[in-house]
Motif scaffolding. Sequence first.
Motif, PDB file in Angstrom:
ATOM      1  N   GLY A  74       0.827  -1.255  -0.301  1.00 13.41           N
ATOM      2  CA  GLY A  74       0.110  -0.137   0.027  1.00 13.41           C
ATOM      3  C   GLY A  74       1.315   1.150   0.108  1.00 13.41           C
ATOM      4  O   GLY A  74       1.824   0.685   0.597  1.00 13.41           O
ATOM      5  N   ALA A  75       0.040   1.959  -0.228  1.00 16.09           N
ATOM      6  CA  ALA A  75       1.417   3.656  -0.213  1.00 16.09           C
ATOM      7  C   ALA A  75       1.289   3.776   1.116  1.00 16.09           C
ATOM      8  O   ALA A  75       0.716   3.271   2.035  1.00 16.09           O
ATOM      9  CB  ALA A  75      -0.466   4.810  -0.699  1.00 16.09           C
ATOM     10  N   VAL A  76       2.495   4.112   1.620  1.00 15.41           N
ATOM     11  CA  VAL A  76       2.545   4.595   3.166  1.00 15.41           C
ATOM     12  C   VAL A  76       2.390   6.381   3.248  1.00 15.41           C
ATOM     13  O   VAL A  76       3.070   7.163   2.937  1.00 15.41           O
ATOM     14  CB  VAL A  76       4.536   4.533   3.220  1.00 15.41           C
ATOM     15  N   ALA A  77       1.050   6.068   3.883  1.00 19.17           N
ATOM     16  CA  ALA A  77       0.701   7.425   3.704  1.00 19.17           C
ATOM     17  C   ALA A  77       1.215   7.610   5.676  1.00 19.17           C
ATOM     18  O   ALA A  77       1.562   7.263   5.973  1.00 19.17           O
ATOM     19  CB  ALA A  77      -0.557   7.464   4.285  1.00 19.17           C
ATOM     20  N   ASN A  78       2.633   9.461   5.651  1.00 21.18           N
ATOM     21  CA  ASN A  78       2.369   8.877   6.745  1.00 21.18           C
ATOM     22  C   ASN A  78       1.363  10.084   7.494  1.00 21.18           C
ATOM     23  O   ASN A  78       1.474  11.515   7.138  1.00 21.18           O
ATOM     24  CB  ASN A  78       3.994   9.689   6.970  1.00 21.18           C
ATOM     25  N   TRP A  79       1.078   9.511   8.884  1.00 18.72           N
ATOM     26  CA  TRP A  79       0.227  10.469   9.387  1.00 18.72           C
ATOM     27  C   TRP A  79       0.277  11.293  10.801  1.00 18.72           C
ATOM     28  O   TRP A  79       1.559  10.489  11.700  1.00 18.72           O
ATOM     29  CB  TRP A  79      -1.281   9.163  10.141  1.00 18.72           C
ATOM     30  N   HIS A  80       0.482  12.372  10.737  1.00 13.39           N
ATOM     31  CA  HIS A  80       1.255  12.627  11.589  1.00 13.39           C
ATOM     32  C   HIS A  80       1.002  12.731  13.375  1.00 13.39           C
ATOM     33  O   HIS A  80      -0.696  12.943  13.334  1.00 13.39           O
ATOM     34  CB  HIS A  80       0.414  14.354  12.029  1.00 13.39           C
ATOM     35  N   VAL A  81       1.146  12.988  14.624  1.00 10.07           N
ATOM     36  CA  VAL A  81       0.881  12.199  15.209  1.00 10.07           C
ATOM     37  C   VAL A  81       1.674  13.231  16.120  1.00 10.07           C
ATOM     38  O   VAL A  81       2.893  13.830  16.153  1.00 10.07           O
ATOM     39  CB  VAL A  81       0.818  11.163  16.209  1.00 10.07           C
ATOM     40  N   GLY A 110      13.271  18.244  14.181  1.00  8.70           N
ATOM     41  CA  GLY A 110      11.729  17.918  14.541  1.00  8.70           C
ATOM     42  C   GLY A 110      11.343  16.891  14.234  1.00  8.70           C
ATOM     43  O   GLY A 110      10.047  16.208  14.374  1.00  8.70           O
ATOM     44  N   TYR A 111      11.617  16.236  13.211  1.00  8.41           N
ATOM     45  CA  TYR A 111      10.941  15.392  12.328  1.00  8.41           C
ATOM     46  C   TYR A 111      11.270  13.892  12.601  1.00  8.41           C
ATOM     47  O   TYR A 111      12.714  13.446  13.302  1.00  8.41           O
ATOM     48  CB  TYR A 111      11.645  16.045  10.801  1.00  8.41           C
ATOM     49  N   VAL A 112      10.673  13.360  13.338  1.00  6.67           N
ATOM     50  CA  VAL A 112      10.844  11.977  13.736  1.00  6.67           C
ATOM     51  C   VAL A 112       9.654  10.904  12.556  1.00  6.67           C
ATOM     52  O   VAL A 112       8.379  11.098  12.876  1.00  6.67           O
ATOM     53  CB  VAL A 112      10.367  11.470  15.005  1.00  6.67           C
ATOM     54  N   ASN A 129       6.059  16.278  12.400  1.00  9.77           N
ATOM     55  CA  ASN A 129       6.010  17.213  11.374  1.00  9.77           C
ATOM     56  C   ASN A 129       6.092  18.454  11.682  1.00  9.77           C
ATOM     57  O   ASN A 129       5.087  18.935  11.899  1.00  9.77           O
ATOM     58  CB  ASN A 129       5.514  17.165  10.017  1.00  9.77           C
ATOM     59  N   PRO A 130       7.563  19.365  12.238  1.00  5.36           N
ATOM     60  CA  PRO A 130       7.012  20.151  12.937  1.00  5.36           C
ATOM     61  C   PRO A 130       6.178  21.339  12.262  1.00  5.36           C
ATOM     62  O   PRO A 130       4.815  21.804  12.829  1.00  5.36           O
ATOM     63  CB  PRO A 130       8.634  20.673  12.973  1.00  5.36           C
ATOM     64  N   HIS A 131       7.053  21.439  10.803  1.00  7.84           N
ATOM     65  CA  HIS A 131       6.006  21.898   9.663  1.00  7.84           C
ATOM     66  C   HIS A 131       4.191  21.654   9.652  1.00  7.84           C
ATOM     67  O   HIS A 131       3.232  22.640   9.630  1.00  7.84           O
ATOM     68  CB  HIS A 131       5.881  21.737   8.281  1.00  7.84           C
ATOM     69  N   HIS A 136      -1.124  23.553  11.590  1.00  8.50           N
ATOM     70  CA  HIS A 136      -2.519  23.301  11.801  1.00  8.50           C
ATOM     71  C   HIS A 136      -2.239  23.523  13.528  1.00  8.50           C
ATOM     72  O   HIS A 136      -3.694  23.446  14.936  1.00  8.50           O
ATOM     73  CB  HIS A 136      -2.511  21.574  12.264  1.00  8.50           C
ATOM     74  N   ALA A 137      -1.738  24.388  14.758  1.00  4.60           N
ATOM     75  CA  ALA A 137      -2.240  24.625  15.870  1.00  4.60           C
ATOM     76  C   ALA A 137      -3.458  25.214  16.392  1.00  4.60           C
ATOM     77  O   ALA A 137      -3.468  26.117  15.160  1.00  4.60           O
ATOM     78  CB  ALA A 137      -0.448  25.793  15.810  1.00  4.60           C
ATOM     79  N   GLY A 138      -3.431  24.527  17.147  1.00  4.89           N
ATOM     80  CA  GLY A 138      -4.803  25.279  17.651  1.00  4.89           C
ATOM     81  C   GLY A 138      -5.796  24.602  17.009  1.00  4.89           C
ATOM     82  O   GLY A 138      -6.880  25.562  17.496  1.00  4.89           O
ATOM     83  N   GLN A 139      -6.151  23.843  15.547  1.00  6.67           N
ATOM     84  CA  GLN A 139      -6.944  23.494  14.972  1.00  6.67           C
ATOM     85  C   GLN A 139      -7.694  22.181  16.219  1.00  6.67           C
ATOM     86  O   GLN A 139      -6.870  22.002  16.597  1.00  6.67           O
ATOM     87  CB  GLN A 139      -6.673  23.494  13.825  1.00  6.67           C
TER      88      GLN A 139
END
Length: 141
Positions: A74-81, A110-112, A129-131, A136-139
Motif C-alpha cells: 500500500g501507499a505509505v501515508a505518514n499520519w502526523h502524531v 524535529g522530524y520523527v 512534522n513540525p511544519h 494546524h496549531a490550535g485547530q
Amino acid sequence: MFHGLSTVTLYAPDLDEAGRWYTEALGVAPYYVTPAYIEFHVGPMKFELGFIKAAYAGSPLAKTPAPVDGSPSGAVANWHVDDVAAERERLIGLGATPHDDVVERGEGAGYVTASVIDPFGNIIGLIHNPHWATIHAGQPS
C-alpha cells in the motif's frame, strides 16, 4: 495543480474487522460503509482513509493497484502524531506489527518517523512534522 491529499485507499480482507480496528486506532467510526468499501475522515482536515474489500483486488471496480505478493503493501501515508514512539506502541498494543523503528530525521529539526503494519497487511506511516504542527496549531483534531 495539487490541492492536497484527498483519499488514501488500502485493502482489507474483512471490512467489518478493519472497521472495528481502525475505529479504535483512529478514535472515529467510518462515515461511509458499503459491503465493498468503508471510509473514515481523519484529523482536522478530514482526510479520507478508505478500505476496499480485498476480494475486489485487481478488479476494475477497485481503481487502485492490488498487492502483488502478499507482503505488506500500500501507499505509505505518514499520519502526523504528537508522539511517534507512543503512538507506535499504542498501535502495536492494538495488534499492529512493528515495521520501521522510531527515527529522528534532519539532525534536530524535529522530524520523527516510524511505521507499523496493520492487521490487514497495510503499512501505516507515523510522523511528527513540525511544519504540519505549525500550520494546524490550535485547530481541533
